[in-house]
Structure formats: structure tokens, C-alpha cells
Design an enzyme around this catalytic site. Structure first.
Site, PDB file in Angstrom:
ATOM      1  N   SER A 191       0.866  -1.185   0.000  1.00 57.14           N
ATOM      2  CA  SER A 191       0.000   0.000   0.000  1.00 57.14           C
ATOM      3  C   SER A 191       0.899   1.231   0.000  1.00 57.14           C
ATOM      4  CB  SER A 191      -0.911  -0.012   1.230  1.00 57.14           C
ATOM      5  OG  SER A 191      -0.159   0.038   2.409  1.00 57.14           O
TER       6      SER A 191
ATOM      7  N   HIS B  59      -3.564  -6.014   2.175  1.00 61.58           N
ATOM      8  CA  HIS B  59      -2.715  -7.087   2.716  1.00 61.58           C
ATOM      9  C   HIS B  59      -3.413  -8.427   2.859  1.00 61.58           C
ATOM     10  CE1 HIS B  59       0.020  -3.844   4.763  1.00 61.58           C
ATOM     11  NE2 HIS B  59       0.113  -3.860   3.460  1.00 61.58           N
TER      12      HIS B  59
ATOM     13  N   GLU C 163      -5.169  -2.700   8.815  1.00 61.16           N
ATOM     14  CA  GLU C 163      -4.466  -3.319   9.952  1.00 61.16           C
ATOM     15  C   GLU C 163      -5.195  -3.084  11.267  1.00 61.16           C
ATOM     16  OE1 GLU C 163      -0.459  -1.726   9.937  1.00 61.16           O
ATOM     17  OE2 GLU C 163      -0.389  -1.919   7.757  1.00 61.16           O
TER      18      GLU C 163
ATOM     19  N   GLU D 271       1.306  -9.594   6.883  1.00 61.37           N
ATOM     20  CA  GLU D 271       2.098  -9.181   8.039  1.00 61.37           C
ATOM     21  C   GLU D 271       1.939 -10.126   9.226  1.00 61.37           C
ATOM     22  OE1 GLU D 271       1.270  -5.003   8.644  1.00 61.37           O
ATOM     23  OE2 GLU D 271       2.375  -4.491   6.838  1.00 61.37           O
TER      24      GLU D 271
ATOM     25  N   ASP E 155      -4.588   0.747  11.217  1.00 61.84           N
ATOM     26  CA  ASP E 155      -4.119   1.490  10.047  1.00 61.84           C
ATOM     27  C   ASP E 155      -5.243   1.396   9.022  1.00 61.84           C
ATOM     28  OD1 ASP E 155      -3.018   2.654   7.862  1.00 61.84           O
ATOM     29  OD2 ASP E 155      -1.297   1.300   7.687  1.00 61.84           O
TER      30      ASP E 155
ATOM     31  N   GLU F 220      -4.227   5.241  11.879  1.00 61.15           N
ATOM     32  CA  GLU F 220      -3.275   5.686  10.861  1.00 61.15           C
ATOM     33  C   GLU F 220      -4.015   5.924   9.541  1.00 61.15           C
ATOM     34  OE1 GLU F 220       0.108   3.021  10.671  1.00 61.15           O
ATOM     35  OE2 GLU F 220       0.349   3.407   8.535  1.00 61.15           O
TER      36      GLU F 220
ATOM     37  N   ASP G 155       0.910   8.305   7.381  1.00 60.67           N
ATOM     38  CA  ASP G 155       1.818   7.408   6.656  1.00 60.67           C
ATOM     39  C   ASP G 155       1.898   7.850   5.192  1.00 60.67           C
ATOM     40  OD1 ASP G 155       3.129   5.335   5.388  1.00 60.67           O
ATOM     41  OD2 ASP G 155       1.626   3.812   5.767  1.00 60.67           O
TER      42      ASP G 155
ATOM     43  N   LYS H 198       9.116   5.111   7.609  1.00 59.45           N
ATOM     44  CA  LYS H 198       9.574   3.938   6.851  1.00 59.45           C
ATOM     45  C   LYS H 198      10.786   4.367   6.039  1.00 59.45           C
ATOM     46  CE  LYS H 198       4.911   2.086   5.956  1.00 59.45           C
ATOM     47  NZ  LYS H 198       3.773   2.333   5.042  1.00 59.45           N
TER      48      LYS H 198
ATOM     49  N   HIS I 145       7.745  -1.302   9.790  1.00 62.41           N
ATOM     50  CA  HIS I 145       8.159  -2.289   8.784  1.00 62.41           C
ATOM     51  C   HIS I 145       7.398  -2.020   7.489  1.00 62.41           C
ATOM     52  CE1 HIS I 145       4.471  -5.072   9.652  1.00 62.41           C
ATOM     53  NE2 HIS I 145       4.165  -3.799   9.731  1.00 62.41           N
TER      54      HIS I 145
ATOM     55  N   LYS J 102       5.893  -0.378  14.852  1.00 66.00           N
ATOM     56  CA  LYS J 102       4.956  -1.419  14.420  1.00 66.00           C
ATOM     57  C   LYS J 102       5.697  -2.321  13.459  1.00 66.00           C
ATOM     58  CE  LYS J 102       2.510   0.416  10.335  1.00 66.00           C
ATOM     59  NZ  LYS J 102       1.246   0.415   9.605  1.00 66.00           N
TER      60      LYS J 102
HETATM   61  O1  LIG Z   1       0.622   0.824   5.274  1.00 63.92           O
HETATM   62  C1  LIG Z   1       1.525   0.476   6.041  1.00 63.92           C
HETATM   63  O2  LIG Z   1       1.675   1.091   7.097  1.00 63.92           O
HETATM   64  C2  LIG Z   1       2.503  -0.598   5.653  1.00 63.92           C
HETATM   65  C3  LIG Z   1       3.106  -1.387   6.774  1.00 63.92           C
HETATM   66  O3  LIG Z   1       2.188  -1.963   7.631  1.00 63.92           O
HETATM   67  O4  LIG Z   1       2.046  -1.399   4.625  1.00 63.92           O
HETATM   68  P1  LIG Z   1       2.842  -1.382   3.235  1.00 63.92           P
HETATM   69  O5  LIG Z   1       4.226  -1.788   3.514  1.00 63.92           O
HETATM   70  O6  LIG Z   1       2.104  -2.335   2.335  1.00 63.92           O
HETATM   71  O7  LIG Z   1       2.763   0.035   2.722  1.00 63.92           O
HETATM   72 MG   LIG Z   2       0.096   2.584   6.666  1.00 65.58          MG
END
Ligand SMILES: O=C(O)[C@@H](CO)OP(=O)(O)O
Ligand SMILES: [Mg+2]
Length: 428
Positions: free
Chosen positions: A44, A155, A164, A205, A242, A286, A313, A338, A366, A389
Site C-alpha cells: 500500500s 494485505h 491493519e 504481516e 491502520d 493511521e 503514513d 519507513k 516495517h 509497528k
Molecule cells: O501501510 C503500512 O503502514 C505498511 C506497513 O504496515 O504497509 P505497506 O508496507 O504495504 O505500505
Molecule cells: Mg500505513
């Protein structure tokens, strides 16, 4: 004593937890010390993330990373040879200049980040320090951890649109104690889901991916599991989501298509309120709005920032400029971090600094595609009193990070963790 310099930078193509190719980098110093790093990959992804360079073509479904690998082994290796590995800012600046694009699209953020992380690992080893100490100095506290135990959205292949559902230990005890509670709830949740007649296959995850029809059901199952495991929701274990709302935002009509409902910004806020009223242990959300829906995010922040943590995010993509803009606009009260969204350790640390300076909470994260690399566990300790997380307490690419935290906690010799919890979160 002769100062060690970078002697060689080497990359190879490895695979991540989804079976997709990714980059591994080894940075070798003149005294023989080697730092290694493996780069994660998201599903995502935010629109403003730095570019993950993939090969295209027919090999490995076009997902190969040999272009990025070759960029490390040629241009980047040539540029970094002889440089001081302890000057992380310079190493990263050299790579950014060499790339020459605003989004690391020429050499690839996957190439640049692998080298950036491996350099930090090598420099830490070179000074005989664990990575968390090299990055964070002394007097460090363990992070508050968030564990994704029900997966939806991008996911998982189920009817849940919120991506999430995480659980987090609230009590101010050690990481080990909190993690044991999380594991107990995770195992109880499996039984609860089975009793409800759901499959207990895992999402990307490591959380369960039951084919539920909506997010409320997921929250109910979690609430019940926390109690059945012997804990008090909100007091011992809290919940975080999330929403990853870009997944259910429809650009055409500007509305949120969530689990059979079509919602305006205000109606989405009403829906979230319903969840918050029903589950007061839900203390952090989130990306509750789409990454381009500034108005929605700002309004929601204004009305909810004293009630819950609102984590940005996709909205900021770990980008210092985007975070500054969000702060200026009044969006969110926490940032998700990230490394591969921005592509260097230096820029990541800058975003963290801006976040903390402005009173935003900071959650290291992660990606849904991970490797066994534990860099983020050390980073989460290094930022001292932040959050992390990194998925369910299952699937080794996630558990590796938690096991690293257990190791670090033992090294720090601190039984007591001053659990970091935002003042503005009301747990009652
Ligand atoms: O959206 C998120 O926060 C992440 C990690 O949980 O997902 P992805 O790595 O798929 O962006
Ligand atoms: Mg996110």
C-alpha cells in the site's frame, strides 16, 4: 590508528517475505569490517514515496531488481570508495547528488537505501557499538510496540477494508512482559476466530486474514480475545488501526467506498466515531483519510486530536518536506517512519527530528514485504521512547524484529520500560 574507509560496496538480488526480489547490500571497510542490510518493500505505497527501481521485462514478473543491484555495484561503489563510513550525512548526500532526481528514480531508492543502511551497520560495528547505540547514544528507552493481528485491505483477500488491526501493551512494564501479553492475545484470537467459524490463514504481516464482512467484526473479535486472554481492553491492551484509507477512497466521486457504504468525509468521521464509541480501547488511527484529502485529514485531526493518536503514513511518506507541510496544515499528531519511503538513513532521521520537535509522536514501521533485517528494531530503540509497528508475533521476518528488541532490552538491563504513550490519548 588508521581510520577505516569504505573499500567496497556490493549488492545482490535476494527475496522478501512475499517472494518478491529485493536488494541486499554489503559495505566492506578497509579494516575488513562488513555491514549488511536488506531492503523491504510495501504494497500500500504512498504516491510520494521514493522510487523502488524494478527491471520490468519478463523475468520474475518484471519485479527483478538487477538494475538497482547493478547501480550499487558500479556507480555507487565508485562514488563511495575511500569515503568515511562514519559520516552518514555525507555518504547519503553523495548518493542523492549522484542520483540527481528528486525521487531517487535514476539509481533507485532500493539501491540507495540498502547502501545507506549497510553503511550505518558497518560504522556501528567499526566502533564496536550496537546499532541502536551508534544511532541513538546512551540512556535509551524501549519503544511502545504495535502488533498487527488482523489483516485486511491490500494485505489480505477478505472483506475487511481497513488494512491493519493492531494490539499494543499499555502497562508500563518491560518489553518482554508486554510481548508475552501480545502473544497470549494472538493465540486466543486464533481460537476466537475458529469458534466464530473463520479460517485462520495469515495475511502479509502475519495477522489473521479471516473472511469477515466488515471492520466492526474484526474489532469485536479483538475485544473478545483481549478479555478471554485475561486482560482488560484499554487498561492492559489497547487497539490501533491502520485504515490505509487511500485503498477505499474513490478518486472519481471523491467518496470513501468502505465495506458496502459510500461515505463523504463527514460520514466517514461519523463512522469512525461509532467505532471509537463502541471500542474505547481504540486509541490510534493511521491514515484515516486519503493521502490527497487534506481537508478531510485536517478536519478529522481538529476534532479528534485530543481523543486519539492520528498517524500519518501515505500522507507524508517519511518525507521531511511533506511532514513540515502536514504540520503547517494541522494534519495528524504522529508520523509513521519507513526508511524506504524516503531512501536514506539521514533523511529518515531528519523526518524523525522534525516530528519530535513539533510534538508529533513517532512510529517506526516495517513494510508488508519484509526480510529478516532488524535495522528498524535498533532504530526504534535509538529514537528513545518512540513507537514501533512490525507485524504479528508470527512469521519470522516480523518476529526477528521483536527478538532483536528482547536482546536489546537485556543489553540495556532495564526491566522497567517507561512506556511511551501520548499524553493526549485517553485510555479510560
Ligand atoms: O501501510 C503500512 O503502514 C505498511 C506497513 O504496515 O504497509 P505497506 O508496507 O504495504 O505500505
Ligand atoms: Mg500505513
Amino acid at each position: 590508528m588508521l581510520k577505516s574507509v569504505i573499500e567496497n560496496v556490493h549488492a545482490l538480488e535476494i527475496f522478501d517475505s512475499r517472494g518478491n526480489p529485493t536488494v541486499e547490500v554489503h559495505v566492506t571497510l578497509s579494516n575488513g569490517v562488513v555491514g549488511k542490510a536488506e531492503v523491504p518493500s510495501g504494497a500500500s505505497t504512498g504516491e510520494n514515496e521514493a522510487v523502488e527501481l524494478r527491471d520490468g521485462g519478463s523475468r520474475l514478473g518484471g519485479k527483478g531488481v538487477m538494475k538497482a543491484v547493478n547501480n550499487v555495484n558500479t556507480e555507487i561503489n565508485d562514488a563511495l570508495k575511500g569515503l568515511d563510513p562514519h559520516d552518514q550525512a555525507n555518504i547519503d548526500a553523495v548518493m542523492i547528488a549522484l542520483d540527481g532526481t528528486p525521487n531517487k528514480g535514476r539509481l533507485g531508492a532500493n539501491a540507495i537505501l540498502g547502501v545507506s543502511m549497510a553503511t550505518a551497520v558497518a560504522a556501528a560495528k567499526d566502533t564496536n557499538q550496537p546499532l541502536y547505540r551508534y544511532l541513538g547514544g546512551t540512556d535509551l528507552e524501549m519503544p511502545q510496540t504495535f502488533h498487527n493481528v488482523i489483516n485486511g485491505g491490500e494485505h489480505a483477500d477478505n472483506g475487511i477494508d481497513i488494512q491493519e488491526f493492531m494490539i499494543t501493551p499499555v502497562a508500563k512494564t518491560s518489553f518482554r512482559d508486554g510481548f508475552e501479553k501480545i502473544v497470549n492475545v494472538y493465540h486466543t484470537l486464533k481460537k476466537v476466530l475458529e469458534d466464530m467459524g473463520y479460517e485462520t490463514g495469515l495475511g502479509d504481516e502475519g495477522g489473521f486474514a479471516p473472511n469477515m464482512k466488515n471492520s466492526e467484526e474484526a474489532l469485536k473479535a479483538l475485544h473478545e480475545s483481549i478479555i478471554k486472554a485475561g486482560y482488560k481492553p484499554g487498561e492492559d491492551i489497547a487497539i490501533a488501526c491502520d485504515c490505509a484509507a487511500s485503498y477505499f477512497y474513490n478518486k472519481e466521486d471523491g467518496k470513501y467506498h468502505l465495506e458496502g457504504k459510500v461515505l463523504t468525509d463527514e460520514e466517514l468521521a461519523d463512522y469512525y466515531d461509532k467505532l471509537l464509541d463502541e471500542f474505547p480501547e481504540l486509541i490510534s488511527m493511521e491514515d484515516p483519510y486519503d493521502e490527497n484529502d487534506v481537508e478531510g485529514m485536517v478536519k478529522f485531526t481538529a476534532s479528534h486530536k485530543d481523543r486519539i493518536q492520528i498517524v500519518l503514513d501515505d500522507f507524508i511518506c517519511t518525507n521531511p518536506k511533506l511532514l513540515k507541510k502536514a504540520i503547517h496544515e494541522g494534519a495528524g499528531n504522529a508520523s509513521l517512519i519507513k526508511l524506504n519511503q524516503i531512501g536514506t538513513v539521514t533523511e529518515t532521521l531528519e523526518t524523525i527530528r522534525i516530528s519530535r520537535k513539533n510534538g508529533y509522536n513517532t512510529m517506526i514501521s516495517h513494510r508488508s514485504g519484509e526480510t529478516g533485517d532488524t535495522f528498524i528494531a535498533d532504530l526504534a530503540v535509538a529514537i528513545n521512547g518512540g513507537q514501533l509497528k512490525t507485524g504479528a508475533p508470527a512469521r519470522s521476518e516480523r518476529v526477528e524484529k521483536y527478538n532483536r528488541l528482547l536482546e536489546i532490552e537485556e543489553e540495556l538491563g532495564k526491566g522497567e520500560r517507561l512506556a511511551f504513550f501520548p499524553d493526549n490519548v485517553d485510555l479510560d
